[in-house]
Design a protein around this motif. Structure first.
Motif, PDB file in Angstrom:
ATOM      1  N   VAL A  16      44.704  35.874  20.526  1.00 25.16           N
ATOM      2  CA  VAL A  16      45.037  35.187  19.283  1.00 25.16           C
ATOM      3  C   VAL A  16      44.825  33.689  19.464  1.00 25.16           C
ATOM      4  O   VAL A  16      45.247  33.115  20.471  1.00 25.16           O
ATOM      5  N   VAL A  17      44.186  33.069  18.487  1.00 21.99           N
ATOM      6  CA  VAL A  17      44.022  31.619  18.455  1.00 21.99           C
ATOM      7  C   VAL A  17      44.653  31.105  17.171  1.00 21.99           C
ATOM      8  O   VAL A  17      44.343  31.600  16.082  1.00 21.99           O
ATOM      9  N   VAL A  18      45.544  30.119  17.314  1.00 17.62           N
ATOM     10  CA  VAL A  18      46.206  29.505  16.166  1.00 17.62           C
ATOM     11  C   VAL A  18      45.799  28.038  16.153  1.00 17.62           C
ATOM     12  O   VAL A  18      46.124  27.287  17.073  1.00 17.62           O
ATOM     13  N   ASP A  19      45.060  27.639  15.126  1.00 18.52           N
ATOM     14  CA  ASP A  19      44.553  26.271  15.027  1.00 18.52           C
ATOM     15  C   ASP A  19      44.277  25.960  13.565  1.00 18.52           C
ATOM     16  O   ASP A  19      43.662  26.772  12.873  1.00 18.52           O
ATOM     17  N   ASP A  20      44.736  24.819  13.100  1.00 19.28           N
ATOM     18  CA  ASP A  20      44.554  24.468  11.690  1.00 19.28           C
ATOM     19  C   ASP A  20      43.151  23.948  11.401  1.00 19.28           C
ATOM     20  O   ASP A  20      42.771  23.818  10.245  1.00 19.28           O
ATOM     21  N   SER A  21      42.360  23.677  12.417  1.00 23.15           N
ATOM     22  CA  SER A  21      41.012  23.152  12.225  1.00 23.15           C
ATOM     23  C   SER A  21      40.004  24.294  12.081  1.00 23.15           C
ATOM     24  O   SER A  21      39.758  25.036  13.039  1.00 23.15           O
ATOM     25  N   VAL A  22      39.419  24.422  10.902  1.00 19.89           N
ATOM     26  CA  VAL A  22      38.422  25.459  10.659  1.00 19.89           C
ATOM     27  C   VAL A  22      37.208  25.242  11.567  1.00 19.89           C
ATOM     28  O   VAL A  22      36.628  26.200  12.084  1.00 19.89           O
ATOM     29  N   ILE A  23      36.850  24.000  11.804  1.00 23.61           N
ATOM     30  CA  ILE A  23      35.719  23.693  12.690  1.00 23.61           C
ATOM     31  C   ILE A  23      36.015  24.162  14.108  1.00 23.61           C
ATOM     32  O   ILE A  23      35.187  24.812  14.747  1.00 23.61           O
ATOM     33  N   ASP A  24      37.223  23.844  14.614  1.00 24.30           N
ATOM     34  CA  ASP A  24      37.594  24.277  15.967  1.00 24.30           C
ATOM     35  C   ASP A  24      37.614  25.797  16.066  1.00 24.30           C
ATOM     36  O   ASP A  24      37.172  26.368  17.064  1.00 24.30           O
ATOM     37  N   LEU A  25      38.117  26.473  15.022  1.00 21.23           N
ATOM     38  CA  LEU A  25      38.140  27.932  15.046  1.00 21.23           C
ATOM     39  C   LEU A  25      36.730  28.511  15.022  1.00 21.23           C
ATOM     40  O   LEU A  25      36.461  29.514  15.689  1.00 21.23           O
ATOM     41  N   THR A  26      35.839  27.902  14.283  1.00 21.75           N
ATOM     42  CA  THR A  26      34.449  28.365  14.240  1.00 21.75           C
ATOM     43  C   THR A  26      33.808  28.249  15.619  1.00 21.75           C
ATOM     44  O   THR A  26      33.144  29.188  16.086  1.00 21.75           O
ATOM     45  N   ILE A  27      34.019  27.115  16.270  1.00 22.31           N
ATOM     46  CA  ILE A  27      33.489  26.926  17.635  1.00 22.31           C
ATOM     47  C   ILE A  27      34.098  27.959  18.569  1.00 22.31           C
ATOM     48  O   ILE A  27      33.391  28.594  19.360  1.00 22.31           O
ATOM     49  N   THR A  28      35.406  28.143  18.477  1.00 26.29           N
ATOM     50  CA  THR A  28      36.097  29.105  19.341  1.00 26.29           C
ATOM     51  C   THR A  28      35.534  30.507  19.154  1.00 26.29           C
ATOM     52  O   THR A  28      35.272  31.218  20.129  1.00 26.29           O
ATOM     53  N   LYS A  38      36.347  41.102  26.001  1.00 24.40           N
ATOM     54  CA  LYS A  38      36.002  42.108  24.988  1.00 24.40           C
ATOM     55  C   LYS A  38      37.181  42.434  24.083  1.00 24.40           C
ATOM     56  O   LYS A  38      37.045  43.235  23.161  1.00 24.40           O
ATOM     57  N   ASN A  39      38.328  41.825  24.329  1.00 21.22           N
ATOM     58  CA  ASN A  39      39.495  42.038  23.476  1.00 21.22           C
ATOM     59  C   ASN A  39      39.171  41.555  22.065  1.00 21.22           C
ATOM     60  O   ASN A  39      38.423  40.601  21.896  1.00 21.22           O
ATOM     61  N   PRO A  40      39.767  42.172  21.054  1.00 23.10           N
ATOM     62  CA  PRO A  40      39.591  41.661  19.691  1.00 23.10           C
ATOM     63  C   PRO A  40      40.110  40.226  19.608  1.00 23.10           C
ATOM     64  O   PRO A  40      41.066  39.868  20.304  1.00 23.10           O
ATOM     65  N   LEU A  41      39.493  39.420  18.779  1.00 23.75           N
ATOM     66  CA  LEU A  41      39.924  38.039  18.565  1.00 23.75           C
ATOM     67  C   LEU A  41      40.527  37.920  17.175  1.00 23.75           C
ATOM     68  O   LEU A  41      39.899  38.294  16.189  1.00 23.75           O
ATOM     69  N   LEU A  42      41.761  37.423  17.109  1.00 23.68           N
ATOM     70  CA  LEU A  42      42.421  37.151  15.833  1.00 23.68           C
ATOM     71  C   LEU A  42      42.643  35.653  15.730  1.00 23.68           C
ATOM     72  O   LEU A  42      43.036  35.021  16.713  1.00 23.68           O
ATOM     73  N   THR A  43      42.408  35.099  14.541  1.00 25.44           N
ATOM     74  CA  THR A  43      42.634  33.665  14.347  1.00 25.44           C
ATOM     75  C   THR A  43      43.557  33.434  13.163  1.00 25.44           C
ATOM     76  O   THR A  43      43.531  34.182  12.183  1.00 25.44           O
ATOM     77  N   PHE A  44      44.364  32.390  13.299  1.00 25.90           N
ATOM     78  CA  PHE A  44      45.288  31.982  12.244  1.00 25.90           C
ATOM     79  C   PHE A  44      45.199  30.476  12.103  1.00 25.90           C
ATOM     80  O   PHE A  44      45.039  29.765  13.102  1.00 25.90           O
ATOM     81  N   THR A  45      45.319  29.987  10.873  1.00 32.51           N
ATOM     82  CA  THR A  45      45.186  28.546  10.630  1.00 32.51           C
ATOM     83  C   THR A  45      46.530  27.834  10.521  1.00 32.51           C
ATOM     84  O   THR A  45      46.554  26.650  10.215  1.00 32.51           O
ATOM     85  N   SER A  46      47.617  28.546  10.782  1.00 37.02           N
ATOM     86  CA  SER A  46      48.930  27.898  10.767  1.00 37.02           C
ATOM     87  C   SER A  46      49.916  28.674  11.620  1.00 37.02           C
ATOM     88  O   SER A  46      49.756  29.892  11.826  1.00 37.02           O
ATOM     89  N   GLN A 122      46.103  23.925  28.216  1.00 38.21           N
ATOM     90  CA  GLN A 122      44.660  23.773  28.353  1.00 38.21           C
ATOM     91  C   GLN A 122      44.171  22.759  27.333  1.00 38.21           C
ATOM     92  O   GLN A 122      44.442  22.917  26.146  1.00 38.21           O
ATOM     93  N   THR A 123      43.463  21.734  27.777  1.00 41.65           N
ATOM     94  CA  THR A 123      42.885  20.814  26.811  1.00 41.65           C
ATOM     95  C   THR A 123      41.654  21.473  26.197  1.00 41.65           C
ATOM     96  O   THR A 123      40.968  22.258  26.848  1.00 41.65           O
ATOM     97  N   LYS A 124      41.403  21.165  24.943  1.00 41.61           N
ATOM     98  CA  LYS A 124      40.228  21.705  24.262  1.00 41.61           C
ATOM     99  C   LYS A 124      38.986  21.126  24.924  1.00 41.61           C
ATOM    100  O   LYS A 124      38.912  19.944  25.201  1.00 41.61           O
ATOM    101  N   ASP A 125      38.040  21.986  25.157  1.00 38.57           N
ATOM    102  CA  ASP A 125      36.790  21.561  25.778  1.00 38.57           C
ATOM    103  C   ASP A 125      35.662  22.148  24.953  1.00 38.57           C
ATOM    104  O   ASP A 125      35.436  23.354  24.979  1.00 38.57           O
ATOM    105  N   PHE A 126      35.006  21.301  24.192  1.00 38.16           N
ATOM    106  CA  PHE A 126      33.958  21.817  23.338  1.00 38.16           C
ATOM    107  C   PHE A 126      32.570  21.674  23.950  1.00 38.16           C
ATOM    108  O   PHE A 126      31.574  21.801  23.269  1.00 38.16           O
ATOM    109  N   ASP A 127      32.510  21.463  25.263  1.00 40.77           N
ATOM    110  CA  ASP A 127      31.277  21.691  25.987  1.00 40.77           C
ATOM    111  C   ASP A 127      31.162  23.214  26.046  1.00 40.77           C
ATOM    112  O   ASP A 127      32.017  23.885  26.631  1.00 40.77           O
ATOM    113  N   ILE A 128      30.162  23.756  25.425  1.00 44.97           N
ATOM    114  CA  ILE A 128      30.056  25.203  25.246  1.00 44.97           C
ATOM    115  C   ILE A 128      30.106  25.958  26.575  1.00 44.97           C
ATOM    116  O   ILE A 128      30.804  26.961  26.700  1.00 44.97           O
ATOM    117  N   ALA A 129      29.418  25.472  27.585  1.00 42.89           N
ATOM    118  CA  ALA A 129      29.401  26.162  28.880  1.00 42.89           C
ATOM    119  C   ALA A 129      30.794  26.170  29.505  1.00 42.89           C
ATOM    120  O   ALA A 129      31.245  27.205  30.020  1.00 42.89           O
TER     121      ALA A 129
END
Length: 141
Positions: A16-28, A38-46, A122-129
């Motif tokens: 599960v990922v909880v993040d109010d940023s649609v951009i961050d969730l899209t990247i995630t 391979k686990n299912p991924l669920l996202t929430f914006t709040s 964990q700090t967000k790291d948007f270096d894709i690799a």
């Protein structure tokens, strides 16, 4: 598949990922799809939407998350408040892993995360690799 942090997890348990940023969730979502998990991924914006979902978990309608990644800075109910509220429910006191996911590398945020019941930070790291490697590090050996 099992997560390294808790080898008794079912491969069907969602991450599960909880993040109010649609951009961050899209990247995630894109990075997660490239990862070895391979686990299912669920996202929430709040935090509120996540806690509502956890009511369904408590009622046995949804599976307990394998891992929760929680953004700290969200409007209305921030990550600290959400985790504190989640941990106040005895059924959720032992969710396997909760990691605060944030742009902050502040020692104060780390300490506060642990105080409210997070298992890691964990700090967000948007270096894709590097972000993909973070998810891969959670996959079974």
């Amino acid at each position: 598949m099992q997560l390294v942090q808790n080898k008794c997890l079912n491969a069907n348990d969602p991450v599960v990922v909880v993040d109010d940023s649609v951009i961050d969730l899209t990247i995630t979502k894109r990075v997660y799809a490239r990862s070895e998990l391979k686990n299912p991924l669920l996202t929430f914006t709040s935090g509120g939407a996540f806690l509502k979902h956890m009511e369904a978990v408590q009622n046995g309608v949804e599976p307990v998350p394998a891992l929760v990644l929680m953004d700290i800075n969200m409007p209305e109910l921030n990550g600290f408040e959400t985790i504190r509220e989640l941990r106040s429910v005895s059924d959720f006191s032992k969710i396997p892993v909760i990691v605060m996911l944030t742009n902050s590398d502040s020692d104060q945020d780390l300490e506060r995360s642990l105080e409210v019941g997070a298992n890691g930070f964990q700090t967000k790291d948007f270096d894709i690799a590097r972000y993909t490697e973070f998810f891969n590090s959670l996959a079974a050996e």
